[in-house]
Design an enzyme around this catalytic site. Structure first.
Site, short mmCIF file in Angstrom:
data_model
loop_
_atom_site.label_atom_id
_atom_site.label_comp_id
_atom_site.label_asym_id
_atom_site.label_seq_id
_atom_site.Cartn_x
_atom_site.Cartn_y
_atom_site.Cartn_z
CE1 TYR A 135 17.45 -3.06 -13.18
CE2 TYR A 135 18.42 -3.87 -14.13
CZ TYR A 135 18.17 -3.87 -13.14
OH TYR A 135 18.75 -5.06 -12.04
CE LYS A 186 0.90 -2.24 -5.85
NZ LYS A 186 0.75 -3.59 -4.64
CG ASP A 219 1.50 -6.57 -4.30
OD1 ASP A 219 0.99 -6.78 -4.87
OD2 ASP A 219 0.88 -5.42 -3.57
#
Length: 348
Positions: A135, A186, A219
């Site tokens: 962002y 991640k 995930d």
């Protein structure tokens, strides 16, 4: 009953925003909080009238309030991304809303798409970083529109930015019964940014020995939100991952019609902004069909932020009681009727 005053900027926005904000203010008043409100016409109407999204003068005025209540912004007649970037994201960056706070709680009586899940199994808070990551707007494009187009979008993570949101998450975890914090990232693929986040959590955890910490790949966390939501208490994560996880959280906790949020400046150097997660829903605007519950829960978050924890608790308890009785009620209520019923419960 508490009785106090706050200065509140109100941005009803577009579509159903005006309807749900009216009910949020009704509940605020029922809680004994007298708000000095100033309404700002920001959104699609102003854009079409003057081409403005957030004038500099309005931004400076907003800095002087205790908090901001936003209804919803957006309309199909405005080019995609204009209001999001030039109004909502600008507010977030200019007012240093570096925490996007999203409770994920399943209230008794609310249906969830998850089988075998009890209300006590879904009660978490997602602390999402709000001003960095993708962002930040870093990136660019070359040869746009050709077969050789190159597009980059960079995720920016600073030690300063990561530390302050992680520290806020630890503070939140410390106040909750389970006292557990999970970092979601991640790290096995995003080795640079992920390493910064993981090292920061490890370092700060020493200062909060009573808070248990763990780690989950994003995930896997997405899967666990659906089949093991009870494993989470407080989650801290970056901007993009938090954006995705919180929408999953809203879905499993009854839908976006019940999802509240806060764009928070914990240092209170500028007002924080509280809003329902749902959009402006122009297709049902003006029909009294919008559920104001998410806005009312956002008002509860606002009250807690500005120092009225007792009033915030009464509002949330009133919402819980209203939700628990909806199935037995059996009738579809108008927006105003839901607001009246919850306000009545708050006032006692």
């Amino acid at each position: 009953m508490e009785s106090s005053n706050i200065r509140l900027a109100v941005i009803p926005g577009d579509g159903i925003g005006t309807e749900v904000v009216a009910e949020g203010l009704k509940v605020l008043d029922a809680a004994g909080i007298k708000a000095e409100t100033v309404e700002y016409d920001l959104g699609a109407k102003r854009y079409h009238t003057s081409g403005e999204t957030l004038p500099d003068g309005v931004l400076e005025e907003l800095r002087g309030f205790d908090a901001i209540l936003l209804g919803a912004v957006g309309d199909p007649s405005v080019p995609p991304g204009v209001l999001e970037r030039e109004l909502l994201l600008r507010l977030r960056f200019e007012l240093d809303h570096y925490v996007n706070l999203r409770p994920v709680k399943l209230f008794p009586g609310v249906s969830t798409p998850l089988g075998g899940i009890r209300p006590e199994d879904i009660d978490m808070i997602v602390v999402r970083e709000g001003t960095e990551g993708p962002y930040a707007g870093a990136g660019g494009v070359m040869r746009r529109g050709t077969s050789q187009e190159i597009a980059t979008q960079e995720s920016l993570n600073t030690a300063f930015g990561v530390e302050r949101v992680v520290r806020y998450a630890f503070e939140k975890a410390q106040t909750r019964p389970r006292r557990k914090l999970t970092l979601v990232h991640k790290t096995n693929v995003l080795t640079y940014a992920g390493d910064l986040w993981a090292r920061t959590v490890d370092r700060i955890s020493v200062e909060y020995p009573e808070v248990a910490t763990d780690y989950c790949h994003v995930d896997a966390a997405s899967m666990f939100f659906v089949n093991q939501p009870q494993r989470f208490d407080v989650i801290v994560t970056d901007n993009l991952f938090g954006d995705i996880l919180t929408d999953i959280g809203a879905a499993v906790a009854g839908g976006i019609g019940l999802a509240a949020s806060g764009n928070v400046n914990p240092s209170k150097t500028a007002p924080s902004m509280f809003e329902p997660v749902h959009g402006s829903a122009p297709d049902i605007a003006g029909q009294g069909k919008a559920d104001p519950t998410a806005t009312i829960l956002s008002v509860a978050m606002l009250l807690d932020h500005v120092g009225f924890a007792d009033a915030a608790a009464r509002v949330e308890q009133a919402v819980a009681a209203d939700l628990a009785g909806r199935e037995a009620l059996g009738s579809v209520r108008q927006t105003r009727e839901i607001g009246d019923d919850i306000a009545g419960r708050v006032a006692g």
